[in-house]
Design a protein around this motif. Structure first.
Motif, PDB file in Angstrom:
ATOM      1  N   GLY A  91     111.812 -31.489 -37.186  1.00  0.00           N
ATOM      2  CA  GLY A  91     110.783 -31.737 -36.440  1.00  0.00           C
ATOM      3  C   GLY A  91     110.890 -31.482 -34.858  1.00  0.00           C
ATOM      4  O   GLY A  91     111.979 -31.020 -34.304  1.00  0.00           O
ATOM      5  N   SER A  92     110.061 -32.415 -33.920  1.00  0.00           N
ATOM      6  CA  SER A  92     110.230 -32.377 -32.605  1.00  0.00           C
ATOM      7  C   SER A  92     109.677 -33.509 -31.980  1.00  0.00           C
ATOM      8  O   SER A  92     108.960 -34.366 -32.506  1.00  0.00           O
ATOM      9  CB  SER A  92     109.775 -31.042 -32.024  1.00  0.00           C
ATOM     10  OG  SER A  92     108.167 -31.122 -32.339  1.00  0.00           O
ATOM     11  N   THR A  93     110.004 -33.931 -30.690  1.00  0.00           N
ATOM     12  CA  THR A  93     109.756 -35.294 -30.263  1.00  0.00           C
ATOM     13  C   THR A  93     109.877 -34.906 -28.669  1.00  0.00           C
ATOM     14  O   THR A  93     110.562 -34.240 -28.143  1.00  0.00           O
ATOM     15  CB  THR A  93     110.435 -36.266 -30.756  1.00  0.00           C
ATOM     16  OG1 THR A  93     109.884 -37.649 -30.369  1.00  0.00           O
ATOM     17  CG2 THR A  93     112.043 -36.302 -30.141  1.00  0.00           C
ATOM     18  N   GLN A  94     109.021 -36.012 -27.974  1.00  0.00           N
ATOM     19  CA  GLN A  94     109.366 -36.213 -26.712  1.00  0.00           C
ATOM     20  C   GLN A  94     110.239 -37.625 -26.439  1.00  0.00           C
ATOM     21  O   GLN A  94     109.714 -38.345 -27.059  1.00  0.00           O
ATOM     22  CB  GLN A  94     108.077 -36.335 -25.723  1.00  0.00           C
ATOM     23  CG  GLN A  94     107.002 -35.098 -25.840  1.00  0.00           C
ATOM     24  CD  GLN A  94     107.510 -34.069 -24.898  1.00  0.00           C
ATOM     25  OE1 GLN A  94     108.332 -34.101 -23.926  1.00  0.00           O
ATOM     26  NE2 GLN A  94     107.218 -32.760 -25.311  1.00  0.00           N
ATOM     27  N   VAL A  95     111.200 -37.491 -25.678  1.00  0.00           N
ATOM     28  CA  VAL A  95     111.900 -38.701 -25.418  1.00  0.00           C
ATOM     29  C   VAL A  95     111.592 -39.142 -24.079  1.00  0.00           C
ATOM     30  O   VAL A  95     111.753 -38.522 -23.154  1.00  0.00           O
ATOM     31  CB  VAL A  95     113.546 -38.569 -25.810  1.00  0.00           C
ATOM     32  CG1 VAL A  95     114.123 -39.743 -25.142  1.00  0.00           C
ATOM     33  CG2 VAL A  95     113.854 -38.013 -26.943  1.00  0.00           C
ATOM     34  N   ASP A  96     110.852 -40.231 -23.850  1.00  0.00           N
ATOM     35  CA  ASP A  96     110.514 -40.832 -22.622  1.00  0.00           C
ATOM     36  C   ASP A  96     111.554 -41.580 -22.134  1.00  0.00           C
ATOM     37  O   ASP A  96     111.719 -42.742 -22.731  1.00  0.00           O
ATOM     38  CB  ASP A  96     109.122 -41.298 -22.637  1.00  0.00           C
ATOM     39  CG  ASP A  96     107.938 -40.551 -23.209  1.00  0.00           C
ATOM     40  OD1 ASP A  96     107.938 -39.384 -22.754  1.00  0.00           O
ATOM     41  OD2 ASP A  96     107.084 -40.852 -24.171  1.00  0.00           O
ATOM     42  N   LEU A  97     111.924 -41.438 -20.880  1.00  0.00           N
ATOM     43  CA  LEU A  97     112.760 -42.278 -20.134  1.00  0.00           C
ATOM     44  C   LEU A  97     112.367 -42.990 -19.062  1.00  0.00           C
ATOM     45  O   LEU A  97     110.952 -42.674 -18.644  1.00  0.00           O
ATOM     46  CB  LEU A  97     114.130 -41.246 -19.920  1.00  0.00           C
ATOM     47  CG  LEU A  97     114.853 -40.529 -20.881  1.00  0.00           C
ATOM     48  CD1 LEU A  97     115.863 -39.626 -20.208  1.00  0.00           C
ATOM     49  CD2 LEU A  97     115.319 -41.542 -21.924  1.00  0.00           C
ATOM     50  N   GLU A  98     112.970 -43.747 -18.300  1.00  0.00           N
ATOM     51  CA  GLU A  98     112.363 -44.444 -16.789  1.00  0.00           C
ATOM     52  C   GLU A  98     111.944 -43.572 -15.988  1.00  0.00           C
ATOM     53  O   GLU A  98     110.876 -43.557 -15.506  1.00  0.00           O
ATOM     54  CB  GLU A  98     113.498 -45.189 -16.404  1.00  0.00           C
ATOM     55  CG  GLU A  98     113.694 -46.456 -17.403  1.00  0.00           C
ATOM     56  CD  GLU A  98     114.919 -47.157 -16.766  1.00  0.00           C
ATOM     57  OE1 GLU A  98     115.333 -46.829 -15.798  1.00  0.00           O
ATOM     58  OE2 GLU A  98     115.396 -48.265 -17.457  1.00  0.00           O
ATOM     59  N   ARG A  99     112.423 -42.167 -15.964  1.00  0.00           N
ATOM     60  CA  ARG A  99     112.201 -41.244 -14.853  1.00  0.00           C
ATOM     61  C   ARG A  99     111.898 -39.936 -15.044  1.00  0.00           C
ATOM     62  O   ARG A  99     111.417 -38.872 -14.326  1.00  0.00           O
ATOM     63  CB  ARG A  99     113.011 -41.426 -13.707  1.00  0.00           C
ATOM     64  CG  ARG A  99     113.511 -42.661 -13.086  1.00  0.00           C
ATOM     65  CD  ARG A  99     114.534 -42.328 -12.015  1.00  0.00           C
ATOM     66  NE  ARG A  99     114.688 -43.886 -11.272  1.00  0.00           N
ATOM     67  CZ  ARG A  99     115.674 -44.230 -10.504  1.00  0.00           C
ATOM     68  NH1 ARG A  99     116.482 -43.116  -9.976  1.00  0.00           N
ATOM     69  NH2 ARG A  99     115.468 -45.327  -9.835  1.00  0.00           N
ATOM     70  N   GLU A 100     112.078 -39.555 -16.412  1.00  0.00           N
ATOM     71  CA  GLU A 100     111.607 -38.301 -16.924  1.00  0.00           C
ATOM     72  C   GLU A 100     111.465 -38.291 -18.575  1.00  0.00           C
ATOM     73  O   GLU A 100     111.568 -39.107 -19.202  1.00  0.00           O
ATOM     74  CB  GLU A 100     112.912 -37.272 -16.770  1.00  0.00           C
ATOM     75  CG  GLU A 100     114.072 -37.725 -17.382  1.00  0.00           C
ATOM     76  CD  GLU A 100     115.217 -36.851 -17.254  1.00  0.00           C
ATOM     77  OE1 GLU A 100     114.982 -35.797 -16.944  1.00  0.00           O
ATOM     78  OE2 GLU A 100     116.471 -37.329 -17.156  1.00  0.00           O
ATOM     79  N   THR A 101     110.803 -37.295 -18.777  1.00  0.00           N
ATOM     80  CA  THR A 101     110.547 -36.808 -20.264  1.00  0.00           C
ATOM     81  C   THR A 101     111.487 -35.761 -20.770  1.00  0.00           C
ATOM     82  O   THR A 101     111.190 -34.532 -20.153  1.00  0.00           O
ATOM     83  CB  THR A 101     109.049 -36.849 -20.528  1.00  0.00           C
ATOM     84  OG1 THR A 101     108.228 -38.054 -20.396  1.00  0.00           O
ATOM     85  CG2 THR A 101     108.701 -36.611 -22.012  1.00  0.00           C
ATOM     86  N   ILE A 102     111.809 -35.634 -21.681  1.00  0.00           N
ATOM     87  CA  ILE A 102     112.750 -34.679 -22.050  1.00  0.00           C
ATOM     88  C   ILE A 102     112.476 -34.233 -23.718  1.00  0.00           C
ATOM     89  O   ILE A 102     112.196 -35.006 -24.699  1.00  0.00           O
ATOM     90  CB  ILE A 102     114.342 -34.862 -22.325  1.00  0.00           C
ATOM     91  CG1 ILE A 102     114.924 -35.495 -20.794  1.00  0.00           C
ATOM     92  CG2 ILE A 102     115.260 -33.794 -22.967  1.00  0.00           C
ATOM     93  CD1 ILE A 102     116.027 -36.083 -20.915  1.00  0.00           C
ATOM     94  N   PRO A 103     112.034 -32.854 -23.766  1.00  0.00           N
ATOM     95  CA  PRO A 103     111.437 -32.468 -25.099  1.00  0.00           C
ATOM     96  C   PRO A 103     112.742 -31.931 -26.224  1.00  0.00           C
ATOM     97  O   PRO A 103     113.994 -31.624 -25.436  1.00  0.00           O
ATOM     98  CB  PRO A 103     110.928 -31.000 -24.900  1.00  0.00           C
ATOM     99  CG  PRO A 103     111.363 -30.514 -23.742  1.00  0.00           C
ATOM    100  CD  PRO A 103     111.765 -31.955 -22.887  1.00  0.00           C
TER     101      PRO A 103
END
Length: 263
Positions: A48-60
């Motif tokens: 699968g795949s996901t977006q990891v949302d952090l405090e200052r950025e989003t990383i696919p």
């Protein structure tokens, strides 16, 4: 999103290493609100795949990507398709490493660093020798963490270099013996993180891997001299035949039997 997925699974289990836990997750929405972990998190996506949302950025992230998340880092995951979503995560308590290395930022892993993680997780689920596991885990932590300032004082460099050479010589003469990282610490006066980091920096391998190289080299020499494989295993310290054959083939490209037949 519909969180009702009949085949969803979520399992945690402790490893034989104190302070290390494995989490396996498949088709579940567990913990997809912003959250933190007290532990260092290291893992990878199996499907699968996901977006990891952090405090200052989003990383696919996608299948095959790995990740390192420092303790107390707020994050959340948003899987693209819950029906195709599976990952494995290690949780490592900071007390295990905090006196020697630090983790300050989220890292995305691929290539050789990712392979180290997947190999270690497989080993963690099968290997029963705690010292082997601890050595491999420290290799990971050294690879991904930043050394604390106190570990690299310029005034210590000469002493550390001398001790690392002493460790190498000690291994050359005692490669048949069982030893622990604690034993190396007590004998040479360096902590285990410094031993592995500085040994790898100097010789491009770790003490445990170097010992294995010495065992295989000695085995090859004894085979050429006509010594029987079971006697070789006893002499050099391989704990079973499968281990002997596997490591010999990794380093020589053929099994011990194949090596003898090629001569």
């Amino acid at each position: 999103m519909n969180p009702s997925v009949s085949s969803s699974t979520l399992t945690y289990h402790k490893s034989i290493l104190d302070g290390v836990e494995i989490k396996r997750c498949r088709q579940t929405y567990q913990s997809y609100k912003p959250h933190v972990h007290n532990e260092l998190s290291i893992g990878y996506i199996e499907e699968g795949s996901t977006q990891v949302d952090l405090e200052r950025e989003t990383i696919p992230f996608r299948t095959g990507d790995g990740i390192v998340i420092p303790p107390l880092t707020s994050h959340c995951c948003s899987p693209t398709d819950i029906r195709q979503w599976q990952f494995v995560m290690l949780y490592i308590e900071p007390r295990y490493y905090e006196s020697s290395v630090r983790f300050d930022q989220v890292m995305k892993l691929c290539g050789d660093p990712l392979r180290q993680v997947t190999d270690f997780i497989r080993l963690l689920e099968t290997e029963e020798d705690q010292d082997i596991l601890e050595s491999r885990l420290i290799e990971l932590l050294v690879e991904f963490g930043e050394p604390l300032t106190g570990d690299t004082y310029p005034s210590d460099e000469g002493r550390q270099a001398e001790r690392i050479m002493e460790i190498r010589d000690w291994l050359v003469h005692r490669y048949q013996e069982n030893w622990t990282l604690e034993m190396l610490e007590d004998t040479f006066g360096l902590n285990r993180f410094t031993i592995i980091r500085q040994f790898k920096r100097r010789f491009h391998t770790t003490p445990r891997a170097f010992q294995l190289q010495l065992k295989v080299a000695a085995s090859k020499k004894l085979l050429a001299e006509g010594v029987e494989p079971f006697e070789i295993m006893e002499r050099v310290g391989f704990y079973d035949q499968a281990h002997f054959i596997r490591e010999f083939k990794k380093m020589n490209g053929v099994t011990p039997k194949g090596y003898l037949q090629s001569r």
